[in-house]
Design a protein around this motif. Structure first.
Motif, short mmCIF file in Angstrom:
data_model
loop_
_atom_site.label_atom_id
_atom_site.label_comp_id
_atom_site.label_asym_id
_atom_site.label_seq_id
_atom_site.Cartn_x
_atom_site.Cartn_y
_atom_site.Cartn_z
N ILE A 1 73.76 63.86 18.43
CA ILE A 1 74.85 64.65 17.86
C ILE A 1 76.08 64.67 18.75
CG2 ILE A 1 74.10 66.87 18.80
CD1 ILE A 1 74.88 68.08 16.03
N SER A 2 75.91 64.46 20.04
CA SER A 2 77.07 64.43 20.93
C SER A 2 78.05 63.32 20.56
CB SER A 2 76.61 64.25 22.38
OG SER A 2 75.87 63.05 22.54
N THR A 3 77.56 62.23 19.98
CA THR A 3 78.48 61.16 19.56
C THR A 3 79.35 61.62 18.40
OG1 THR A 3 76.90 60.15 18.02
CG2 THR A 3 76.81 59.41 20.29
N GLY A 4 78.75 62.35 17.47
CA GLY A 4 79.52 62.89 16.36
C GLY A 4 80.53 63.92 16.81
N GLU A 5 80.12 64.77 17.74
CA GLU A 5 81.04 65.79 18.27
C GLU A 5 82.22 65.14 18.98
OE1 GLU A 5 77.85 69.42 19.03
OE2 GLU A 5 78.35 68.04 20.66
N ALA A 6 81.94 64.09 19.75
CA ALA A 6 83.02 63.40 20.47
C ALA A 6 84.01 62.77 19.49
CB ALA A 6 82.43 62.35 21.40
N TYR A 7 83.49 62.16 18.42
CA TYR A 7 84.38 61.54 17.45
C TYR A 7 85.19 62.60 16.71
CZ TYR A 7 86.21 58.12 14.21
OH TYR A 7 87.06 57.31 13.52
N ALA A 8 84.53 63.70 16.35
CA ALA A 8 85.24 64.77 15.64
C ALA A 8 86.38 65.33 16.48
CB ALA A 8 84.25 65.87 15.26
N ARG A 9 86.13 65.51 17.78
CA ARG A 9 87.20 66.00 18.65
C ARG A 9 88.38 65.02 18.68
NH1 ARG A 9 82.81 67.83 21.93
NH2 ARG A 9 82.79 65.85 23.07
N GLY B 1 77.76 55.54 5.39
CA GLY B 1 77.16 54.48 6.19
C GLY B 1 76.16 55.03 7.18
N HIS B 2 75.14 54.24 7.49
CA HIS B 2 74.10 54.66 8.43
C HIS B 2 74.15 53.84 9.70
CE1 HIS B 2 69.70 54.44 9.80
NE2 HIS B 2 70.13 55.65 10.11
N SER B 3 74.18 54.50 10.85
CA SER B 3 74.08 53.85 12.14
C SER B 3 75.22 52.83 12.31
CB SER B 3 72.70 53.21 12.28
OG SER B 3 72.43 52.84 13.63
N ALA B 4 74.89 51.54 12.45
CA ALA B 4 75.94 50.53 12.49
C ALA B 4 76.77 50.57 11.22
CB ALA B 4 75.32 49.14 12.68
N GLY B 5 76.15 50.91 10.11
CA GLY B 5 76.88 51.05 8.85
C GLY B 5 77.81 52.24 8.86
N GLY B 6 77.52 53.25 9.70
CA GLY B 6 78.46 54.35 9.87
C GLY B 6 79.75 53.87 10.48
N HIS B 7 79.63 52.99 11.47
CA HIS B 7 80.81 52.36 12.05
C HIS B 7 81.60 51.62 10.99
CE1 HIS B 7 82.06 48.25 13.73
NE2 HIS B 7 83.08 49.05 14.01
N LEU B 8 80.91 50.82 10.17
CA LEU B 8 81.60 50.00 9.17
C LEU B 8 82.15 50.84 8.02
CD1 LEU B 8 79.17 46.95 9.19
CD2 LEU B 8 81.49 47.06 10.16
N ALA B 9 81.46 51.93 7.67
CA ALA B 9 81.98 52.82 6.62
C ALA B 9 83.24 53.53 7.10
CB ALA B 9 80.92 53.85 6.23
N HIS C 1 88.95 62.55 5.66
CA HIS C 1 88.02 63.56 6.18
C HIS C 1 86.71 62.87 6.52
CE1 HIS C 1 86.00 67.28 6.97
NE2 HIS C 1 85.08 67.01 6.07
N THR C 2 86.23 63.07 7.73
CA THR C 2 85.01 62.44 8.20
C THR C 2 83.93 63.49 8.43
OG1 THR C 2 86.31 60.73 9.32
CG2 THR C 2 83.99 60.93 9.94
N VAL C 3 82.76 63.26 7.84
CA VAL C 3 81.59 64.11 8.08
C VAL C 3 80.61 63.29 8.91
CG1 VAL C 3 79.73 65.44 7.03
CG2 VAL C 3 81.94 65.28 5.87
N LEU C 4 80.25 63.82 10.07
CA LEU C 4 79.38 63.12 10.99
C LEU C 4 78.03 63.81 11.02
CD1 LEU C 4 82.47 63.29 12.96
CD2 LEU C 4 81.37 61.05 13.02
N LEU D 1 76.22 58.65 8.86
CA LEU D 1 74.86 59.12 9.12
C LEU D 1 74.36 58.47 10.42
CD1 LEU D 1 73.50 58.67 5.47
CD2 LEU D 1 74.44 60.75 6.50
N GLY D 2 74.40 59.22 11.51
CA GLY D 2 74.00 58.65 12.78
C GLY D 2 74.86 57.47 13.18
N GLY D 3 76.15 57.54 12.92
CA GLY D 3 77.03 56.41 13.14
C GLY D 3 77.35 56.17 14.61
N LEU D 4 77.76 54.95 14.88
CA LEU D 4 78.18 54.53 16.22
C LEU D 4 79.57 53.89 16.06
CD1 LEU D 4 74.77 52.98 17.24
CD2 LEU D 4 75.81 54.96 18.36
N ALA D 5 80.58 54.74 15.92
CA ALA D 5 81.87 54.26 15.44
C ALA D 5 82.93 54.09 16.50
CB ALA D 5 82.40 55.21 14.36
N ASP D 6 82.75 54.67 17.68
CA ASP D 6 83.76 54.53 18.72
C ASP D 6 83.29 53.42 19.66
OD1 ASP D 6 85.57 54.77 20.83
OD2 ASP D 6 85.74 56.94 20.57
#
Length: 297
Positions: A246-254, A145-153, A232-235, A182-187
């Protein structure tokens, strides 16, 4: 000690000097993306936006499947499924089937909460009915998923964790063991300010209004609240992504790792928020390699 794996070191070698030389894609470049026509248009509901597009590779299956969910700030304003045909065309040419999902966004009748989530759930589970006829291998599925679609994926891959009181809960949802955001906004809770500044979306538009029966609106809408999901999530984030840095992906990964899941972070050298989904971008070598790895190819 928590270690965030940044694939940018090996990714830079893959992309080479082309990524450094290419200008990051703009919103207008993204909106101009397109691809070949899908092989099937499949409705999963009566509303105009309740459909999926199947891109089926040539030859004989069974084919691995990418469930592809477009972004666009959860609104009809910024395109979506048409632009994802660019990726879908390239993946189909590589022998990968693509399930390109459309859904009702927050500013469409019936969209927002819970309709948007019910749409994604219905669209993903519709794969079960199509698998035999189109030779789709549901043991090899990745959500992208991309962007908002990253959240939904990420939500789609985690929805087996939904509380039973949620309107989007279903029994035995399609299992998706890996997701690429891909550039998701999931949190939705922790990234509320970023979502507001990047997309001008309020929590209520995406997660609904709190009520006595549902005081915490994030419990069935934010993948971060559904951890651990045993996926398994790849951000993936572009170096110049200002919509979802990228800080959003790092925060989610943590957060995912702390909960017991696995997660990795990938940097796209020279990439923007839009290079992430363009098969014409130097970033595509990295993105497509992650997709192929997730499918065991």
């Amino acid at each position: 000690m928590l270690r965030i794996i940044r694939h940018s070191l090996c990714a830079a070698a893959v992309a080479g000097s082309a990524a450094a030389a290419a200008a990051p894609m703009s919103l207008q470049d993204y909106l101009a993306l397109n691809g070949r026509a899908p092989d099937k248009h499949i409705a999963y509901g009566a509303a105009p936006s309740q459909f999926v597009e199947l891109f089926r590779p040539a030859g004989k299956g069974p084919f691995p499947v990418v469930v592809l969910i477009h972004g666009g700030c959860w609104t009809v304003q910024f395109g979506g499924i048409t632009q994802m045909r660019n990726m879908a065309s390239s993946l189909a040419a590589q022998g990968i089937a693509v399930w390109n999902v459309e859904y009702r966004r927050y500013d469409e009748p019936g969209g927002g909460y819970p309709g948007m989530y019910q749409d994604v759930a219905a669209a993903v589970d519709r794969l079960k009915q199509e698998a035999a006829a189109s030779q789709l291998d549901l043991t090899r599925v990745v959500a992208v998923g991309h962007s908002a679609g990253g959240h939904l994926a990420q939500w789609a891959a985690s929805r087996h964790r939904l509380p039973s009181w949620s309107p989007a809960w279903v029994k035995d949802p399609l299992a998706i063991p890996q997701v690429i955001s891909l550039g998701g906004l999931a949190d939705l809770r922790l990234q509320a300010a970023l979502i507001k500044s990047s997309c001008e979306r309020d929590t209520e538009q995406l997660a609904g209004k709190p009520s006595a029966a549902r005081p915490d609106v994030f419990l069935d809408t934010s993948p971060a609240e559904m951890l651990p999901a045993k996926i398994h999530t790849v951000l993936v984030h572009g170096e110049h992504d200002t919509v979802s840095p990228i800080s959003t992906g790092e925060a989610y990964a943590r957060r995912a790792r702390a909960a017991g899941d696995t997660a990795s972070v990938v940097l796209l050298p020279g990439g923007s928020h839009y290079d992430e989904v363009a098969a014409t971008s130097p970033s595509w070598k990295i993105v497509s390699a992650e997709i192929r790895k997730a499918l065991g190819l």
